[in-house]
Design a protein around this motif. Sequence first.
Motif, short mmCIF file in Angstrom:
data_model
loop_
_atom_site.label_atom_id
_atom_site.label_comp_id
_atom_site.label_asym_id
_atom_site.label_seq_id
_atom_site.Cartn_x
_atom_site.Cartn_y
_atom_site.Cartn_z
N MET A 195 -9.09 15.76 -0.31
CA MET A 195 -9.37 15.15 0.98
C MET A 195 -10.31 13.95 0.83
SD MET A 195 -10.51 17.10 4.46
CE MET A 195 -10.60 16.25 6.02
N GLU A 196 -9.96 12.86 1.50
CA GLU A 196 -10.69 11.60 1.47
C GLU A 196 -10.72 10.98 0.07
OE1 GLU A 196 -13.78 10.65 4.21
OE2 GLU A 196 -14.10 12.77 4.65
N ALA A 197 -9.71 11.28 -0.73
CA ALA A 197 -9.64 10.72 -2.09
C ALA A 197 -8.94 9.37 -2.14
CB ALA A 197 -8.92 11.71 -3.01
N SER A 198 -8.52 8.84 -0.99
CA SER A 198 -7.78 7.58 -1.00
C SER A 198 -8.55 6.46 -1.69
CB SER A 198 -7.44 7.16 0.44
OG SER A 198 -6.50 8.04 1.02
N ARG A 199 -9.87 6.46 -1.55
CA ARG A 199 -10.67 5.37 -2.12
C ARG A 199 -11.00 5.60 -3.59
NH1 ARG A 199 -14.98 3.71 2.65
NH2 ARG A 199 -13.57 4.02 4.42
N ILE A 256 0.84 -1.20 0.00
CA ILE A 256 0.00 0.00 0.00
C ILE A 256 0.87 1.25 0.00
CG2 ILE A 256 -1.58 1.38 1.41
CD1 ILE A 256 -2.89 -1.26 2.29
N TRP A 257 1.87 1.28 0.87
CA TRP A 257 2.75 2.45 0.95
C TRP A 257 3.49 2.67 -0.36
CZ3 TRP A 257 5.13 1.01 6.37
CH2 TRP A 257 4.14 1.16 7.34
N ASP A 258 3.94 1.58 -0.98
CA ASP A 258 4.63 1.69 -2.26
C ASP A 258 3.71 2.30 -3.32
OD1 ASP A 258 7.03 0.79 -3.99
OD2 ASP A 258 5.32 -0.13 -5.02
N PHE A 259 2.47 1.83 -3.35
CA PHE A 259 1.49 2.38 -4.29
C PHE A 259 1.21 3.85 -4.01
CE2 PHE A 259 -2.99 3.44 -5.04
CZ PHE A 259 -3.08 3.26 -6.40
N VAL A 260 1.01 4.19 -2.75
CA VAL A 260 0.67 5.56 -2.37
C VAL A 260 1.80 6.51 -2.72
CG1 VAL A 260 0.28 7.08 -0.39
CG2 VAL A 260 -1.00 4.95 -0.61
N ILE A 261 3.03 6.12 -2.48
CA ILE A 261 4.17 6.99 -2.79
C ILE A 261 4.21 7.28 -4.29
CG2 ILE A 261 6.70 7.06 -2.88
CD1 ILE A 261 6.62 5.61 -0.13
N GLY A 262 3.86 6.29 -5.12
CA GLY A 262 3.77 6.54 -6.55
C GLY A 262 2.71 7.55 -6.90
N LEU A 299 -8.70 1.12 1.50
CA LEU A 299 -9.39 2.09 2.35
C LEU A 299 -8.61 3.40 2.46
CD1 LEU A 299 -10.54 -0.26 5.26
CD2 LEU A 299 -11.96 0.71 3.45
N HIS A 300 -7.42 3.31 3.04
CA HIS A 300 -6.57 4.47 3.27
C HIS A 300 -5.14 3.97 3.40
CE1 HIS A 300 -6.58 3.09 7.43
NE2 HIS A 300 -7.92 3.06 7.39
N PRO A 301 -4.15 4.85 3.43
CA PRO A 301 -2.76 4.38 3.41
C PRO A 301 -2.26 3.68 4.67
CG PRO A 301 -2.92 6.60 2.50
CD PRO A 301 -4.25 6.29 3.12
N HIS A 302 -3.02 3.68 5.74
CA HIS A 302 -2.53 3.13 7.01
C HIS A 302 -1.24 3.81 7.43
CE1 HIS A 302 -5.50 -0.14 7.25
NE2 HIS A 302 -5.33 -0.27 5.95
N ASN A 303 -1.13 5.06 7.10
CA ASN A 303 0.03 5.87 7.48
C ASN A 303 -0.42 7.33 7.38
OD1 ASN A 303 2.45 7.60 6.96
ND2 ASN A 303 3.54 5.66 7.19
N GLY A 304 -0.53 7.99 8.55
CA GLY A 304 -1.07 9.34 8.55
C GLY A 304 -0.27 10.32 7.72
N ALA A 305 1.05 10.20 7.75
CA ALA A 305 1.88 11.12 6.97
C ALA A 305 1.64 10.93 5.48
CB ALA A 305 3.35 10.91 7.32
N LEU A 306 1.62 9.68 5.03
CA LEU A 306 1.38 9.44 3.61
C LEU A 306 -0.03 9.84 3.20
CD1 LEU A 306 3.16 6.03 2.92
CD2 LEU A 306 3.93 8.35 2.37
#
Length: 203
Positions: free
Chosen positions: A76-80, A58-64, A116-123
């Motif tokens: 905001m709340e666009a993770s999904r 998930i973190w790898d995907f989010v960083i991309g 759902l979400h990145p499971h990392n508040g900073a990301l």
Amino acid sequence: AGALAGGAALLAPRLVPRLLGAGLAAAILLMPLLLGPVLARGVPADGIPPSAAHRLMIWDFVIGRVAEKPLLGWGMEASRSVPGHRDRASPELLARFNLADPARAAWIPTAEMLPLHPHNGALQLWLELGLPGALLGGLLAWLLGWAAARSARPAVATAMLAAGSVTAMLSFGAWQEWWVGAELMALAAAALLPAPRGGPPRG
């Protein structure tokens, strides 16, 4: 984390909370740069719980996705709803994390990249709110460290800040109402702590 930070704050009740706040601020601002190169090289994840292995992907995907819109984020709340959030891991990604063997993590190949979400508040701040959100999050962390140092019980406030920060960086979505409510209740509890007898703490 709470016990370690609180114990250190017993020895230096002014310095430790401020260092914690500054460290959290730096972690929020630098999270994509800290995690990105490590995940890009690959992390052997076959020996950790599947939920932890899934977080790495998930973190790898989010960083991309952060790299695509670093200034203003996706909203905001666009993770999904970010593009590709429901995709499955590619064979190359599974191999990079040593998860290609289905016998070791049978459900990982079918897991969504960002369910759902990145499971990392900073990301999550970076992904959804971009640089302005990360700056505000870093400023809040820094101010919370200073507030803990000025509280009636710096060690307790520092322990609460450390414990809450670890949870925020590994578990819940930043905007989940019950999580925000729990954070606010912890803040209120720290603000209402009575001062110790014998005067202000050393530091």
